[in-house]
Design an enzyme around this catalytic site. Structure first.
Site, mmCIF file in Angstrom:
data_model
loop_
_atom_site.group_PDB
_atom_site.id
_atom_site.type_symbol
_atom_site.label_atom_id
_atom_site.label_comp_id
_atom_site.label_asym_id
_atom_site.label_seq_id
_atom_site.Cartn_x
_atom_site.Cartn_y
_atom_site.Cartn_z
ATOM 1 N N THR A 1 0.848 -1.191 0.000
ATOM 2 C CA THR A 1 0.000 0.000 0.000
ATOM 3 C C THR A 1 0.884 1.241 0.000
ATOM 4 N N CYS A 2 1.879 1.232 0.851
ATOM 5 C CA CYS A 2 2.710 2.419 1.090
ATOM 6 C C CYS A 2 3.318 2.964 -0.201
ATOM 7 N N THR B 1 0.365 -9.022 5.174
ATOM 8 C CA THR B 1 -0.614 -8.722 4.117
ATOM 9 C C THR B 1 -1.286 -7.356 4.268
ATOM 10 N N SER C 1 -3.355 -3.955 5.106
ATOM 11 C CA SER C 1 -4.729 -3.555 5.430
ATOM 12 C C SER C 1 -5.458 -3.090 4.180
ATOM 13 N N ALA D 1 -12.035 12.844 9.584
ATOM 14 C CA ALA D 1 -10.964 13.845 9.755
ATOM 15 C C ALA D 1 -9.739 13.184 10.377
ATOM 16 N N GLU E 1 -4.792 14.871 4.769
ATOM 17 C CA GLU E 1 -3.732 14.977 3.752
ATOM 18 C C GLU E 1 -4.336 15.112 2.347
ATOM 19 N N MET F 1 -1.191 1.859 12.331
ATOM 20 C CA MET F 1 -1.028 1.428 10.935
ATOM 21 C C MET F 1 -0.099 2.417 10.247
ATOM 22 N N LEU F 2 1.193 2.244 10.483
ATOM 23 C CA LEU F 2 2.195 3.147 9.929
ATOM 24 C C LEU F 2 3.288 2.341 9.248
ATOM 25 N N HIS G 1 22.007 28.114 14.699
ATOM 26 C CA HIS G 1 21.167 29.293 14.498
ATOM 27 C C HIS G 1 21.376 29.834 13.082
HETATM 28 P P1 FAD Z 1 0.935 -3.161 3.016
HETATM 29 O O1 FAD Z 1 1.778 -2.025 2.649
HETATM 30 O O2 FAD Z 1 -0.538 -3.000 2.934
HETATM 31 O O3 FAD Z 1 1.403 -4.373 2.105
HETATM 32 C C1 FAD Z 1 0.759 -5.595 2.106
HETATM 33 C C2 FAD Z 1 0.976 -6.271 0.775
HETATM 34 O O4 FAD Z 1 0.507 -7.611 0.873
HETATM 35 C C3 FAD Z 1 0.208 -5.647 -0.374
HETATM 36 O O5 FAD Z 1 1.085 -5.321 -1.426
HETATM 37 C C4 FAD Z 1 -0.789 -6.725 -0.806
HETATM 38 O O6 FAD Z 1 -0.990 -6.757 -2.213
HETATM 39 C C5 FAD Z 1 -0.061 -7.985 -0.365
HETATM 40 N N1 FAD Z 1 -0.950 -9.119 -0.129
HETATM 41 C C6 FAD Z 1 -2.066 -9.187 0.641
HETATM 42 N N2 FAD Z 1 -2.569 -10.425 0.651
HETATM 43 C C7 FAD Z 1 -1.760 -11.169 -0.132
HETATM 44 C C8 FAD Z 1 -1.745 -12.545 -0.523
HETATM 45 N N3 FAD Z 1 -2.642 -13.405 -0.045
HETATM 46 N N4 FAD Z 1 -0.776 -12.953 -1.350
HETATM 47 C C9 FAD Z 1 0.171 -12.104 -1.831
HETATM 48 N N5 FAD Z 1 0.209 -10.825 -1.492
HETATM 49 C C10 FAD Z 1 -0.733 -10.359 -0.648
HETATM 50 N N6 FAD Z 1 2.033 5.349 6.698
HETATM 51 C C11 FAD Z 1 3.070 6.111 7.107
HETATM 52 O O7 FAD Z 1 3.827 5.700 7.988
HETATM 53 N N7 FAD Z 1 3.321 7.330 6.527
HETATM 54 C C12 FAD Z 1 2.527 7.835 5.562
HETATM 55 O O8 FAD Z 1 2.780 8.930 5.067
HETATM 56 C C13 FAD Z 1 1.417 7.061 5.132
HETATM 57 N N8 FAD Z 1 0.603 7.522 4.161
HETATM 58 C C14 FAD Z 1 -0.440 6.752 3.748
HETATM 59 C C15 FAD Z 1 -1.275 7.263 2.771
HETATM 60 C C16 FAD Z 1 -2.351 6.518 2.322
HETATM 61 C C17 FAD Z 1 -3.240 7.083 1.256
HETATM 62 C C18 FAD Z 1 -2.574 5.220 2.866
HETATM 63 C C19 FAD Z 1 -3.712 4.369 2.363
HETATM 64 C C20 FAD Z 1 -1.760 4.706 3.840
HETATM 65 C C21 FAD Z 1 -0.687 5.471 4.303
HETATM 66 N N9 FAD Z 1 0.162 5.024 5.306
HETATM 67 C C22 FAD Z 1 1.204 5.797 5.738
HETATM 68 C C23 FAD Z 1 -0.021 3.704 5.934
HETATM 69 C C24 FAD Z 1 0.955 2.680 5.317
HETATM 70 O O9 FAD Z 1 0.733 2.602 3.936
HETATM 71 C C25 FAD Z 1 0.783 1.314 5.962
HETATM 72 O O10 FAD Z 1 0.904 1.426 7.360
HETATM 73 C C26 FAD Z 1 1.827 0.344 5.453
HETATM 74 O O11 FAD Z 1 1.764 0.205 4.055
HETATM 75 C C27 FAD Z 1 1.661 -1.030 6.099
HETATM 76 O O12 FAD Z 1 2.628 -1.886 5.609
HETATM 77 P P2 FAD Z 1 2.398 -3.470 5.529
HETATM 78 O O13 FAD Z 1 3.669 -4.031 5.016
HETATM 79 O O14 FAD Z 1 1.889 -3.955 6.826
HETATM 80 O O15 FAD Z 1 1.222 -3.677 4.494
HETATM 81 P P1 NAI Z 2 -7.932 7.359 10.729
HETATM 82 O O1 NAI Z 2 -8.207 6.294 11.704
HETATM 83 O O2 NAI Z 2 -6.700 8.186 10.859
HETATM 84 O O3 NAI Z 2 -9.148 8.398 10.710
HETATM 85 C C1 NAI Z 2 -10.463 8.005 10.447
HETATM 86 C C2 NAI Z 2 -11.396 9.108 10.913
HETATM 87 O O4 NAI Z 2 -12.694 8.814 10.452
HETATM 88 C C3 NAI Z 2 -11.477 9.244 12.423
HETATM 89 O O5 NAI Z 2 -11.361 10.591 12.770
HETATM 90 C C4 NAI Z 2 -12.845 8.666 12.753
HETATM 91 O O6 NAI Z 2 -13.414 9.222 13.928
HETATM 92 C C5 NAI Z 2 -13.628 9.045 11.517
HETATM 93 N N1 NAI Z 2 -14.805 8.231 11.249
HETATM 94 C C6 NAI Z 2 -14.940 6.889 11.402
HETATM 95 N N2 NAI Z 2 -16.176 6.498 11.000
HETATM 96 C C7 NAI Z 2 -16.800 7.625 10.555
HETATM 97 C C8 NAI Z 2 -18.087 7.877 9.992
HETATM 98 N N3 NAI Z 2 -18.960 6.894 9.782
HETATM 99 N N4 NAI Z 2 -18.389 9.147 9.652
HETATM 100 C C9 NAI Z 2 -17.508 10.172 9.854
HETATM 101 N N5 NAI Z 2 -16.281 9.967 10.376
HETATM 102 C C10 NAI Z 2 -15.931 8.718 10.714
HETATM 103 O O7 NAI Z 2 -8.009 6.644 9.307
HETATM 104 P P2 NAI Z 2 -7.584 7.110 7.859
HETATM 105 O O8 NAI Z 2 -7.433 8.581 7.793
HETATM 106 O O9 NAI Z 2 -8.536 6.441 6.954
HETATM 107 O O10 NAI Z 2 -6.153 6.455 7.708
HETATM 108 C C11 NAI Z 2 -5.985 5.033 7.803
HETATM 109 C C12 NAI Z 2 -4.643 4.681 8.312
HETATM 110 O O11 NAI Z 2 -3.633 5.052 7.403
HETATM 111 C C13 NAI Z 2 -4.361 5.364 9.621
HETATM 112 O O12 NAI Z 2 -4.201 4.360 10.595
HETATM 113 C C14 NAI Z 2 -3.093 6.100 9.432
HETATM 114 O O13 NAI Z 2 -2.166 5.811 10.437
HETATM 115 C C15 NAI Z 2 -2.547 5.614 8.097
HETATM 116 N N6 NAI Z 2 -2.055 6.794 7.380
HETATM 117 C C16 NAI Z 2 -0.943 7.426 7.853
HETATM 118 C C17 NAI Z 2 -0.489 8.563 7.265
HETATM 119 C C18 NAI Z 2 0.682 9.247 7.828
HETATM 120 O O14 NAI Z 2 1.362 8.671 8.655
HETATM 121 N N7 NAI Z 2 0.994 10.460 7.400
HETATM 122 C C19 NAI Z 2 -1.136 9.137 6.077
HETATM 123 C C20 NAI Z 2 -2.320 8.420 5.695
HETATM 124 C C21 NAI Z 2 -2.719 7.285 6.323
#
Ligand code: FAD
Ligand code: NAI
Length: 468
Positions: free
Chosen positions: A42-43, A145, A147, A183, A189, A321-322, A447
């Site tokens: 996902t990342c 795998t 989220s 929010a 973002e 979930m980071l 500074h």
């Molecule tokens: P993932 O990155 O989700 O990787 C899991 C992989 O497993 C996927 O490629 C999937 O295809 C594969 N997979 C699943 N099931 C199977 C299977 N059965 N067989 C083979 N492959 C499989 N986190 C941050 O720390 N900083 C950020 O700035 C940030 N920005 C984000 C922005 C967005 C829009 C989103 C959605 C998330 C963001 N996150 C951020 C969260 C971050 O992406 C996740 O915390 C991170 O990717 C988790 O890593 P992971 O390795 O656990 O899983």
């Molecule tokens: P989140 O858990 O950060 O925020 C979800 C928000 O939706 C919460 O404020 C919650 O109260 C609200 N909510 C839940 N149900 C709702 C409803 N029915 N109606 C209105 N509001 C509702 O989840 P988000 O933003 O989807 O991100 C998912 C994950 O991805 C997070 O765990 C985050 O850590 C990770 N992520 C990290 C980033 C970063 O580190 N910069 C950037 C983007 C994602």
């Protein structure tokens, strides 16, 4: 006869790919199974990396339009070339995902393209992307795998008008009005990206605050700053329906506690209400792997599931979930598997929201300290009093340090400001060494830097700031 691996990892996101590299460095024979076309999870594909590419580009666009003139630079009204901006996003993604493929090669890791399933102890069955299947024999299995997007009941994401984060990263046109549900980090973002590019953004949040879990005062201050930039918030509200009308949507919004609904017309709606662990089709039930109450893979403090030889890390297990949390777990697990002392300090995991200003936090919030009955002192310093911030016209923000009232040990730091996502690591290192506010004060800071505000906030803990 087929190869036997020491370790097979399902999923090559930040958890899986980092675990694979560290395990290979430590001498293990490693295979990875990934169903996506490109590694990085996902990342790299649809999360951290593309969102940061668009956040940077849209920030530059906004600066060129609003801030350059005050610096004495006349550029006229900047024009948006959304296609070129999206190319920048894709090039960034490609460079990163190709980087992972290169690292696999360099570390002699075997990548297998397909969907993996646990087929019994020491066996992973892969439905190959090219057709057919392969069974891998392996001593250890790691579930990495990740989220998936949480959905709003009764509202189907089509990635055209009703979007998840993935669709919101790929829009071909700037929506006039974008409703963001949630929010949290994604909502703020990606909401920022489209607001900067010209959308009216309305954020509907169920709770009476933004960024739940974050220090409440910091979240409130940050919300004020976002409002000033034109982001609209509807707190304590929920979306109960969305119907297509013409090319757009009619969205019904109700008070969370119940009451009269209002209707908002919008071109698109982003559903960003959290993510759920992804365990579909992994054969966990058949393998007897237990899940916890929130459907995450249940692990002990060495990432082991209840089934011998099966481990899990990253978004699919407990914790924030980071990406960096997933990476650290990947490294720790690889080390544990070869008998080293792999370890993650869950008390010092930074969190950053990459908006402008950014929010960067590490450690405990005021609410957590109060709940735990820990007496603490607060030191705050506003960026309006920092010379470098003034020179850059980036004075929106503050540094807040929470230190133990008795020992002065730093327990939590909450920053708002430009580039605080980089500045947070100074205090993360300090906290890893159990450092105090006094330690920060006694460390000479260059500074003029924004980091001087961190030192001043540490001085503020004992009410002795120099520049305020
Ligand atoms: P993932 O990155 O989700 O990787 C899991 C992989 O497993 C996927 O490629 C999937 O295809 C594969 N997979 C699943 N099931 C199977 C299977 N059965 N067989 C083979 N492959 C499989 N986190 C941050 O720390 N900083 C950020 O700035 C940030 N920005 C984000 C922005 C967005 C829009 C989103 C959605 C998330 C963001 N996150 C951020 C969260 C971050 O992406 C996740 O915390 C991170 O990717 C988790 O890593 P992971 O390795 O656990 O899983
Ligand atoms: P989140 O858990 O950060 O925020 C979800 C928000 O939706 C919460 O404020 C919650 O109260 C609200 N909510 C839940 N149900 C709702 C409803 N029915 N109606 C209105 N509001 C509702 O989840 P988000 O933003 O989807 O991100 C998912 C994950 O991805 C997070 O765990 C985050 O850590 C990770 N992520 C990290 C980033 C970063 O580190 N910069 C950037 C983007 C994602």
């Amino acid at each position: 006869m087929a190869d036997t691996y020491d370790l097979t990892i399902i999923g090559t996101g930040p958890g899986g790919y980092v675990c694979a590299i560290r395990a290979a460095q430590l001498g293990m024979k490693v295979a990875v199974v990934e169903k996506r076309e490109h590694h990085g999870g996902t990342c790299l594909n649809v999360g951290c990396i593309p969102s940061k590419a668009l956040l940077h580009a849209s920030e530059m666009f906004e600066e060129a339009g609003h801030d350059f003139a005050a610096l004495g630079i006349k550029v006229g009204t900047p024009k948006l070339d959304l296609k070129a901006m999206m190319n920048h996003r894709q090039e960034t993604v490609d460079a990163n995902t190709q980087g992972v493929a290169f690292l696999f090669k360099k570390n002699k890791i075997t990548p297998i393209h397909g969907t993996g399933k646990i087929a019994g102890p020491g066996k992973v069955e892969v439905a190959l992307a090219d057709g057919g299947s392969e069974t891998i024999e392996t001593k250890n299995i790691v579930i990495a795998t990740g989220s998936d997007v949480a959905q709003l009941p009764g509202i189907e994401i089509d990635e055209k008008t009703i979007l998840s984060s993935t669709g919101a990263l790929e829009l071909g046109k700037v929506p006039e009005t974008l409703v963001v549900v949630g929010a949290g980090v994604i909502g703020l973002e990606l909401g920022s990206v489209w607001r900067r590019l010209g959308s009216k953004v309305i954020v509907v949040e169920f709770l009476d605050r933004i960024l739940p879990g974050m220090d409440a005062e910091t979240a409130k201050t940050f919300m004020r700053s976002q409002k000033k930039q034109g982001m609209e918030f509807k707190l304590g509200k929920k979306v109960t329906g969305a119907t297509k009308k013409g090319k757009g949507l009619e969205i019904s919004v109700e008070p969370a506690a119940g009451g009269d609904a209002e209707t908002i017309s919008a071109d698109a709606m982003l559903v960003a209400i959290g993510r759920i662990p992804y365990t579909t089709g992994l054969g966990l039930e058949e393998a007897g792997v237990e899940l916890d109450e929130r459907k995450r893979v249940k692990i002990d403090n060495h990432y082991a599931t209840n089934v011998a030889g099966i481990y899990a890390i990253g978004d699919v297990v407990v914790g924030p979930m980071l990406a960096h949390k997933a990476e650290d777990e990947g490294m720790a697990l690889a080390e544990l598997l070869v008998g080293k002392a792999g370890h993650v300090n869950y008390d010092v995991i930074p969190g950053v929201v990459y908006t402008m200003p950014e929010v960067a936090v590490v450690g405990k919030t005021e609410e957590e300290l109060k709940d735990a009955g820990i007496a603490y002192k607060v030191g705050k310093f506003p960026l309006t009093a920092n010379g470098r911030a003034r020179a850059m016209r980036k004075t929106d923000g503050q540094i807040k340090i929470l230190a133990d009232a008795k020992t002065d040990r730093v327990l939590g730091v909450h920053m708002i400001g430009a580039s605080v996502g980089e500045m947070i690591h100074e205090v993360a290192v300090l906290m890893e060494f159990g450092g105090s506010a006094e330690d920060l004060v006694r460390t000479c800071h260059a500074h003029p830097t924004m980091s001087e505000a961190v030192r001043e906030a540490a001085m503020a803990v004992d009410k002795r700031t120099i520049h305020m």
